[in-house]
Write a protein that holds these residues in place. Sequence first.
Motif, short mmCIF file in Angstrom:
data_model
loop_
_atom_site.label_atom_id
_atom_site.label_comp_id
_atom_site.label_asym_id
_atom_site.label_seq_id
_atom_site.Cartn_x
_atom_site.Cartn_y
_atom_site.Cartn_z
N ASP A 135 27.19 26.12 41.45
CA ASP A 135 26.22 27.00 40.78
C ASP A 135 26.92 28.12 40.00
O ASP A 135 26.35 28.68 39.07
N LYS A 136 28.14 28.44 40.40
CA LYS A 136 28.80 29.61 39.83
C LYS A 136 29.90 29.29 38.82
O LYS A 136 30.18 30.09 37.94
N THR A 137 30.56 28.16 39.00
CA THR A 137 31.63 27.81 38.06
C THR A 137 31.74 26.30 37.96
O THR A 137 30.99 25.57 38.60
N ASP B 27 34.62 33.65 39.36
CA ASP B 27 33.51 33.75 40.30
C ASP B 27 33.27 32.38 40.93
O ASP B 27 33.35 31.37 40.24
N GLY B 28 32.99 32.34 42.21
CA GLY B 28 32.60 31.09 42.84
C GLY B 28 33.74 30.21 43.30
O GLY B 28 33.54 29.03 43.57
N SER C 228 24.39 24.85 46.15
CA SER C 228 25.32 25.86 46.61
C SER C 228 26.36 25.33 47.60
O SER C 228 27.16 26.07 48.11
N GLU D 237 29.84 23.58 48.34
CA GLU D 237 31.04 23.60 47.52
C GLU D 237 31.48 22.21 47.07
O GLU D 237 31.17 21.21 47.71
#
Length: 122
Positions: A81-83, A60-61, A32, A34
């Motif tokens: 984790d998101k994109t 998202d993210g 998580s 960045e």
Amino acid sequence: MKISKYVATALLVVFAAFLINNNLFSEDKTPSKESTVKIFTSAQCGTCKKAIEKAVKKLDGIESADLDVKTKFLTVAFIPDKTNPDEIRKAVNKAGYDADSTKADERAYNKLPKCCKKDGGH
Ligand SMILES: [Cu+2]
């Protein structure tokens, strides 16, 4: 002699435990966190900058998205984790612009103002 063998084994165990512990600790830090990606786009002007940044930030993210019109490089900070960079490039393509080696969506590109087209006005 026997004692020093025990001492050596004990030291080895302590050393191994230290390594494992250190590994766990650094693994704990990575998720998580960045990541940053730089994407070369076909942006031409300030309108392009706004359109691309807006399109990317909808994902998202995304932590931040900044396009430098002079260099045409889009810098995006995102949560892995998101994109991912592929999704970010797709969003740029959908807005009508090339992103690295992926080409702009043709319909979106045709809708761009003349000054935003690759060979228009510049
Ligand atoms: Cu433009």
